[in-house]
Design an enzyme around this catalytic site. Sequence first.
Site, PDB file in Angstrom:
ATOM      1  N   LYS A  59     107.840 -11.501  18.494  1.00  0.00           N
ATOM      2  CA  LYS A  59     107.532 -10.927  17.184  1.00  0.00           C
ATOM      3  C   LYS A  59     108.025 -11.807  16.039  1.00  0.00           C
ATOM      4  O   LYS A  59     107.402 -11.867  14.984  1.00  0.00           O
ATOM      5  CB  LYS A  59     108.098  -9.499  17.062  1.00  0.00           C
ATOM      6  N   LYS A  65      98.663  -8.274  26.383  1.00  0.00           N
ATOM      7  CA  LYS A  65      98.728  -6.816  26.559  1.00  0.00           C
ATOM      8  C   LYS A  65      97.967  -6.114  25.440  1.00  0.00           C
ATOM      9  O   LYS A  65      97.907  -6.615  24.307  1.00  0.00           O
ATOM     10  CB  LYS A  65     100.179  -6.350  26.660  1.00  0.00           C
ATOM     11  N   LYS A  82      98.975  -2.345  19.567  1.00  0.00           N
ATOM     12  CA  LYS A  82      98.564  -1.715  18.305  1.00  0.00           C
ATOM     13  C   LYS A  82      98.211  -2.776  17.281  1.00  0.00           C
ATOM     14  O   LYS A  82      97.429  -2.547  16.374  1.00  0.00           O
ATOM     15  CB  LYS A  82      99.719  -0.881  17.760  1.00  0.00           C
TER      16      LYS A  82
HETATM   17  P1  ATP Z   1     102.979  -3.251  19.487  1.00  0.00           P
HETATM   18  O1  ATP Z   1     102.178  -3.863  20.599  1.00  0.00           O
HETATM   19  O2  ATP Z   1     102.301  -3.306  18.171  1.00  0.00           O
HETATM   20  O3  ATP Z   1     104.393  -3.726  19.497  1.00  0.00           O
HETATM   21  P2  ATP Z   1     102.881  -1.042  21.193  1.00  0.00           P
HETATM   22  O4  ATP Z   1     101.439  -0.821  21.408  1.00  0.00           O
HETATM   23  O5  ATP Z   1     103.683  -1.778  22.240  1.00  0.00           O
HETATM   24  O6  ATP Z   1     103.071  -1.700  19.810  1.00  0.00           O
HETATM   25  P3  ATP Z   1     104.982   0.970  21.118  1.00  0.00           P
HETATM   26  O7  ATP Z   1     105.196   2.097  20.204  1.00  0.00           O
HETATM   27  O8  ATP Z   1     105.896  -0.194  20.927  1.00  0.00           O
HETATM   28  O9  ATP Z   1     103.497   0.434  21.015  1.00  0.00           O
HETATM   29  O10 ATP Z   1     105.057   1.489  22.622  1.00  0.00           O
HETATM   30  C1  ATP Z   1     105.069   2.839  23.060  1.00  0.00           C
HETATM   31  C2  ATP Z   1     105.080   2.872  24.587  1.00  0.00           C
HETATM   32  O11 ATP Z   1     103.827   2.356  25.089  1.00  0.00           O
HETATM   33  C3  ATP Z   1     106.157   1.999  25.241  1.00  0.00           C
HETATM   34  O12 ATP Z   1     106.714   2.712  26.340  1.00  0.00           O
HETATM   35  C4  ATP Z   1     105.431   0.793  25.711  1.00  0.00           C
HETATM   36  O13 ATP Z   1     106.051   0.185  26.835  1.00  0.00           O
HETATM   37  C5  ATP Z   1     104.088   1.378  26.091  1.00  0.00           C
HETATM   38  N1  ATP Z   1     103.015   0.376  26.003  1.00  0.00           N
HETATM   39  C6  ATP Z   1     102.664  -0.320  24.909  1.00  0.00           C
HETATM   40  N2  ATP Z   1     101.617  -1.149  25.158  1.00  0.00           N
HETATM   41  C7  ATP Z   1     101.314  -0.966  26.475  1.00  0.00           C
HETATM   42  C8  ATP Z   1     100.328  -1.521  27.342  1.00  0.00           C
HETATM   43  N3  ATP Z   1      99.461  -2.418  26.895  1.00  0.00           N
HETATM   44  N4  ATP Z   1     100.285  -1.104  28.620  1.00  0.00           N
HETATM   45  C9  ATP Z   1     101.169  -0.177  29.087  1.00  0.00           C
HETATM   46  N5  ATP Z   1     102.121   0.399  28.316  1.00  0.00           N
HETATM   47  C10 ATP Z   1     102.207   0.013  27.034  1.00  0.00           C
END
Ligand code: ATP
Length: 332
Positions: free
Chosen positions: A111, A197, A200
Amino acid sequence: MTRVLSGIQPTGDVHLGNYLGALRQWALDQHEHDSFYCAVDLHAITVQQNPEELRAKTLETMATLVAVGLDPEVCTLFVQSHVPYHTELSWLLECTVSFGELRRMTQFKDKSTKQGDGSQEHVSAGLFTYPALMAADILIYDADRVPVGDDQRQHLELTRDVADRFNSRYGETFVLPSAAIPQIAARVMDLQEPTNKMSKSAESALGAVGIFEDVESIAKKFKRAVTDSSNEVRFDFESKPGVSNLLSILGAATDRDPELLAEQYTQYGALKADAADAVISVLEPVQLRRSELLADPAELDRIIARGAQKACEVASVTVRRAKEAMGFLSPS
Ligand code: ATP
Ligand code: LTN
């Protein structure tokens, strides 16, 4: 009874990776364990947020938690910043974790280099110390189990190390938590760039599937998902990331083994169509619950207020215990 804690950042739109990797597990866990789930707004501000947007997203995230099936009568749903003890414990843990440990966190490296000119010069100090706050979120509830996606594995290991260090320095204070990472779809990949991955903050709007997207749009994204040119359906993330991602998603949505599913397909088109249908059936009840909830905003306010009260009751006791162990003078 086992205690569960997890959190989600109130930023961006909640996507299929969040749902299959984390939220779906939360909904199952609430019936088996004493569960606490929160919107981690204090984590969101490690990168600059627009105040109005943060407020709206926090409310929306709380509505999402209810929509995915979390029942406020069964588990505790709260907003992290409504429980001021998290930041208090976070400071104690910042003084327990080492600079070297924080510097090795891959999420910080990713990040911090994606922001600005990539020099890390202007990233917030909070982005760096974030894992101490996350450890506080977990340890403050004496959580045994933390359901998260695979990307959070390193943070959980650090949380255990910090808890263990604190306990050996100051006496048994914290429970050592374990990550609960799903077998399938622990890392849902971007449909357009299947080596990244699903996130968001995804670059391509076609790569991430929002859980509240309309069904036509979901079907279109699966149809356009990037695969490869060999036309052989096989579960192998190394050489076939796009196809393997579709098999994982279909497997997670239908509770089947992706490797066995691969044997049933000879065409990418059929696999994409079935993955889309399976995802749509899983998301339809979630979408319906959300529209019911949005019709009654006062109910959401009540849920949030009750959650804060329950969370504060537990968190205040743990912080008092940690401060005493560390040698802070009790107020008379
Ligand atoms: P960003 O990618 O913008 O950092 P994020 O999509 O990872 O955000 P978070 O709020 O950080 O969202 O994550 C919430 C939960 O979703 C966490 O437990 C994280 O491990 C899970 N998660 C996030 N992205 C994935 C993914 N692509 N596959 C599986 N689990 C995920
Ligand atoms: N770091 C996590 C969000 C998060 C969290 C937590 C998850 C903050 N505090 C406590 C589990 C438990 C993320 O970026 N997804």
